[in-house]
Design a protein around this motif. Structure first.
Motif, short mmCIF file in Angstrom:
data_model
loop_
_atom_site.label_atom_id
_atom_site.label_comp_id
_atom_site.label_asym_id
_atom_site.label_seq_id
_atom_site.Cartn_x
_atom_site.Cartn_y
_atom_site.Cartn_z
N ARG A 44 -1.25 10.78 -17.41
CA ARG A 44 -2.30 10.13 -16.65
C ARG A 44 -3.43 9.74 -17.59
NH1 ARG A 44 -5.27 12.41 -11.16
NH2 ARG A 44 -6.32 10.46 -10.63
N TYR B 95 -0.85 6.02 -14.59
CA TYR B 95 0.08 6.82 -15.37
C TYR B 95 0.74 5.95 -16.43
CZ TYR B 95 -0.33 10.67 -12.07
OH TYR B 95 -0.81 11.70 -11.30
N THR C 5 -3.81 16.58 -9.51
CA THR C 5 -3.59 15.15 -9.39
C THR C 5 -3.87 14.69 -7.96
OG1 THR C 5 -1.25 15.38 -8.79
CG2 THR C 5 -1.78 15.24 -11.14
#
Length: 299
Positions: free
Chosen positions: A39, A57, A266
């Motif tokens: 990321r 990403y 995330t």
């Protein structure tokens, strides 16, 4: 695919060592073992999106040698992607999951109408099909999309026509390979090939007995949760209506981004955990994702 050449000397994706790309960007890509999945944050450098903040990403297997201008620069200083004219290429996935980024990446129109359609490189004619009308020829219609002066012409085609054409190409490819798909699972396999452009799935996919019927039963009246808006967009609304189910993705919700930052996880993990607490429990719920993104608390 947008560059000049793709090489695979190690045979990671098949027996073909190299293939020409579309030639729209001055770069060449080489497949390599090992997959990058990170990321990252970045900022676009130059062009109509100059300065736009990005988050996504970095996903790729191999490297791309770029001879032109980069698309963006990562927060660690590395140049990423390639741009030439109004063609942009990037390893970054999920750039459009955030409403803020979508607005930042919206191109300037300069008072001109933005036309929808598909680009076809290298053709000498420009078939145009206005919505609801017959296909007509119009010489000289198109825009210069390539870095070497080649002309990419536009053709307006309804989405349903594009899908029918794609499926016809897939069926032709299967026949050319001598592959006949089972009646029960054939539609699923063709859809996977349509999504991935990989005919190997016709021989590699395996189904348990009565899997398709059981899947229909499991989805009927249920809720589908995805961890990406890309996956959500690929779910057919008419098909969901027939099954009486619904689909949701919470990735772009501001409160999900805030929860992810506060907890150090995330957005995918935060959105799925939110869905688990705010949607019906199995068997009326079904979950679908692209990349596994577990919470650090999970083992």
């Amino acid at each position: 695919m947008l560059g000049g050449m793709i090489t695979d000397t190690a045979g990671l994706e098949g027996s073909c060592p190299s293939l020409p790309g579309m030639g729209l960007l001055p770069c060449e890509t080489a497949f390599e073992a090992g997959k990058t999945l990170t990321r990252v944050r970045a900022a676009v450098t130059g062009g109509p999106f100059d300065g736009a903040a990005l988050e996504g990403y970095e996903i790729h297997m191999g490297t791309t040698a770029v001879r032109g201008e980069p698309f963006c620069r990562l927060e660690d200083g590395r140049a990423e992607g390639c741009r030439s004219g109004n063609v942009f290429g990037s390893y970054l996935h999920g750039l459009f999951d955030s409403g803020e980024r979508r607005l930042a990446l919206r191109p300037q129109r300069d008072g001109k109408e933005k036309r929808r359609g598909r680009a076809v490189a290298g053709e000498q004619r420009a078939p145009i099909r206005p919505a609801g009308g017959r296909r007509e020829r119009s010489a000289g219609y198109g825009r210069d999309l390539s870095h070497d002066g080649g002309v990419c012409l536009m053709e307006r085609i309804r989405p349903a026509e594009i899908e029918r054409e794609s499926m016809a190409i897939i069926e032709h490819g299967l026949r050319a390979r001598g592959i006949t798909l089972p009646a029960e699972t054939g539609a699923v396999v063709k859809r996977v090939i349509h999504t991935t452009a990989d005919f190997d799935y016709a021989e590699n996919l395996r189904f348990t007995q009565d899997a398709v019927r059981q899947a229909h039963t499991a989805l009927a009246g249920g809720t589908i949760i995805t961890d990406s808006n890309m996956a959500l967009a690929g779910i057919s609304r008419p098909a969901m209506q027939k099954l009486g189910c619904e689909a949701h993705c919470f990735m772009a919700e501001p409160f999900i981004a805030q929860a992810a930052r506060e907890r150090g996880v995330t957005r995918a993990a935060a959105s799925v955990e939110h869905a688990a607490s705010n949607t019906p429990s199995p068997p009326s719920s079904r979950w679908a994702g692209r990349a596994a993104a577990p919470s650090p608390r999970q083992s």
